[in-house]
Design a protein around this motif. Structure first.
Motif, PDB file in Angstrom:
ATOM      1  N   PRO A 143       0.810  -1.223   0.000  1.00 53.73           N
ATOM      2  CA  PRO A 143       0.000   0.000   0.000  1.00 53.73           C
ATOM      3  C   PRO A 143       0.845   1.276   0.000  1.00 53.73           C
ATOM      4  O   PRO A 143       0.482   2.266  -0.652  1.00 53.73           O
ATOM      5  N   MET A 144       1.965   1.280   0.714  1.00 52.06           N
ATOM      6  CA  MET A 144       2.825   2.460   0.709  1.00 52.06           C
ATOM      7  C   MET A 144       3.417   2.690  -0.681  1.00 52.06           C
ATOM      8  O   MET A 144       3.461   3.817  -1.179  1.00 52.06           O
ATOM      9  N   LEU A 145       3.877   1.620  -1.320  1.00 54.46           N
ATOM     10  CA  LEU A 145       4.425   1.762  -2.671  1.00 54.46           C
ATOM     11  C   LEU A 145       3.374   2.285  -3.645  1.00 54.46           C
ATOM     12  O   LEU A 145       3.675   3.110  -4.513  1.00 54.46           O
ATOM     13  N   GLN A 149       3.266   6.058  -5.967  1.00 46.75           N
ATOM     14  CA  GLN A 149       3.250   6.098  -7.424  1.00 46.75           C
ATOM     15  C   GLN A 149       2.863   7.481  -7.945  1.00 46.75           C
ATOM     16  O   GLN A 149       3.328   7.899  -9.004  1.00 46.75           O
ATOM     17  N   GLY A 150       2.047   8.211  -7.188  1.00 47.41           N
ATOM     18  CA  GLY A 150       1.652   9.557  -7.611  1.00 47.41           C
ATOM     19  C   GLY A 150       2.785  10.564  -7.523  1.00 47.41           C
ATOM     20  O   GLY A 150       3.273  11.080  -8.535  1.00 47.41           O
ATOM     21  N   ARG A 156      11.907   3.887  -9.222  1.00 48.34           N
ATOM     22  CA  ARG A 156      11.708   2.444  -9.228  1.00 48.34           C
ATOM     23  C   ARG A 156      12.322   1.866  -7.953  1.00 48.34           C
ATOM     24  O   ARG A 156      13.411   2.251  -7.543  1.00 48.34           O
ATOM     25  N   PHE A 157      11.575   0.941  -7.357  1.00 49.71           N
ATOM     26  CA  PHE A 157      11.932   0.426  -6.042  1.00 49.71           C
ATOM     27  C   PHE A 157      12.286  -1.056  -6.068  1.00 49.71           C
ATOM     28  O   PHE A 157      11.775  -1.821  -6.890  1.00 49.71           O
ATOM     29  N   CYS A 158      13.150  -1.417  -5.129  1.00 56.10           N
ATOM     30  CA  CYS A 158      13.418  -2.810  -4.783  1.00 56.10           C
ATOM     31  C   CYS A 158      13.020  -2.989  -3.326  1.00 56.10           C
ATOM     32  O   CYS A 158      13.827  -2.745  -2.423  1.00 56.10           O
ATOM     33  N   ALA A 169       5.084 -11.887  -5.397  1.00 52.71           N
ATOM     34  CA  ALA A 169       4.323 -11.565  -6.608  1.00 52.71           C
ATOM     35  C   ALA A 169       3.477 -10.310  -6.422  1.00 52.71           C
ATOM     36  O   ALA A 169       3.309  -9.528  -7.369  1.00 52.71           O
ATOM     37  N   GLU A 170       2.948 -10.107  -5.213  1.00 51.39           N
ATOM     38  CA  GLU A 170       2.150  -8.907  -4.950  1.00 51.39           C
ATOM     39  C   GLU A 170       2.985  -7.646  -5.167  1.00 51.39           C
ATOM     40  O   GLU A 170       2.526  -6.674  -5.776  1.00 51.39           O
ATOM     41  N   PHE A 171       4.212  -7.667  -4.672  1.00 51.00           N
ATOM     42  CA  PHE A 171       5.084  -6.510  -4.842  1.00 51.00           C
ATOM     43  C   PHE A 171       5.513  -6.360  -6.304  1.00 51.00           C
ATOM     44  O   PHE A 171       5.533  -5.254  -6.848  1.00 51.00           O
ATOM     45  N   LEU A 172       5.868  -7.462  -6.943  1.00 53.29           N
ATOM     46  CA  LEU A 172       6.348  -7.409  -8.322  1.00 53.29           C
ATOM     47  C   LEU A 172       5.271  -6.961  -9.302  1.00 53.29           C
ATOM     48  O   LEU A 172       5.585  -6.511 -10.405  1.00 53.29           O
ATOM     49  N   SER A 173       4.010  -7.061  -8.906  1.00 50.44           N
ATOM     50  CA  SER A 173       2.920  -6.633  -9.789  1.00 50.44           C
ATOM     51  C   SER A 173       2.778  -5.114  -9.839  1.00 50.44           C
ATOM     52  O   SER A 173       2.080  -4.587 -10.714  1.00 50.44           O
ATOM     53  N   LEU A 174       3.424  -4.397  -8.930  1.00 53.24           N
ATOM     54  CA  LEU A 174       3.304  -2.944  -8.877  1.00 53.24           C
ATOM     55  C   LEU A 174       4.162  -2.294  -9.961  1.00 53.24           C
ATOM     56  O   LEU A 174       5.290  -2.712 -10.216  1.00 53.24           O
ATOM     57  N   ALA A 175       3.632  -1.239 -10.569  1.00 51.24           N
ATOM     58  CA  ALA A 175       4.322  -0.592 -11.691  1.00 51.24           C
ATOM     59  C   ALA A 175       5.656   0.030 -11.282  1.00 51.24           C
ATOM     60  O   ALA A 175       6.561   0.157 -12.111  1.00 51.24           O
TER      61      ALA A 175
END
Length: 211
Positions: A143-145, A149-150, A156-158, A169-175
């Protein structure tokens, strides 16, 4: 001669950067070979043990198919020692201008650790757009990531810290997530048993994660 790396090269090579803690230098080379055989080449060896620099040096010299990096860089001296040992990228748990300048001067890509908007802005002021979000779960998780995004759409984050096979997978799905960092593909019990086949299997599974 090794080609220069960028932070994006490090982040885009595979979906996961392993966070490696080594207690015995004899484990460094077979571990690195197992990870590389599984498709994971960017290896973050954390500077959390007295043998970490020796492990980085061994990987850099003996495992050309892998790329040795140093994690837990907390000072300019850490960065200099890591580069001298052969580390080709660095990862830090937080960010200071002295660490950022040291890595820049060394020509060593750095993924600086951030957990707040102010820290992101400071890193951006110094030219860093590829950042480590740490500790990811404790600092707000996916949710923080999404919220970042705005205002920070170009970053880009790791995310690292609390990431595992069940939530990667939940994290990797984020743009705005390029990769994740995690220790689940280098479990301490497997290293202790020298179960390199298991680590290669975990690496293959991590390499296959979609993003």
């Amino acid at each position: 001669m090794n080609q220069p790396l960028t932070a994006l090269d490090v982040m885009h090579d595979a979906p996961v950067i392993p966070v490696i803690v080594l207690q015995d230098p004899q484990d460094a080379v077979p571990l690195a070979r197992a990870l590389a055989a599984g498709g994971i080449r960017m290896l973050e060896v954390t500077l959390r043990t007295p043998v970490a620099l020796e492990c980085i040096e061994r990987i850099a010299k003996e495992v050309p198919e892998a790329v040795a990096g140093a994690g837990t860089i907390r000072s300019a001296a850490d960065a200099q020692a890591a580069a001298l040992a052969g580390a080709r990228f660095g990862v830090s748990p937080g960010y200071t201008r002295s660490v950022g300048k040291a890595c820049h001067d060394l020509g060593m890509p750095l993924l600086p650790g951030v957990a707040t908007g102010s820290e992101i802005m400071m890193a951006q002021e110094d030219g860093y757009q590829q950042l480590k979000f740490f500790p990811a779960l404790q600092a707000g998780g996916a949710p923080m990531l999404k919220a970042w995004q705005g205002p920070f759409g170009e970053v880009r984050f790791c995310p690292t810290g609390g990431i595992h096979a069940g939530n990667a997978a939940e994290f990797l799905s984020l743009a705005n997530v390029a990769c994740v960092g995690g220790s689940w593909i280098v479990p301490a019990d497997a290293i202790a048993r020298k179960d390199w086949a298991r680590i290669e299997t975990l690496a293959r599974e991590a390499k296959a994660l979609s993003r």
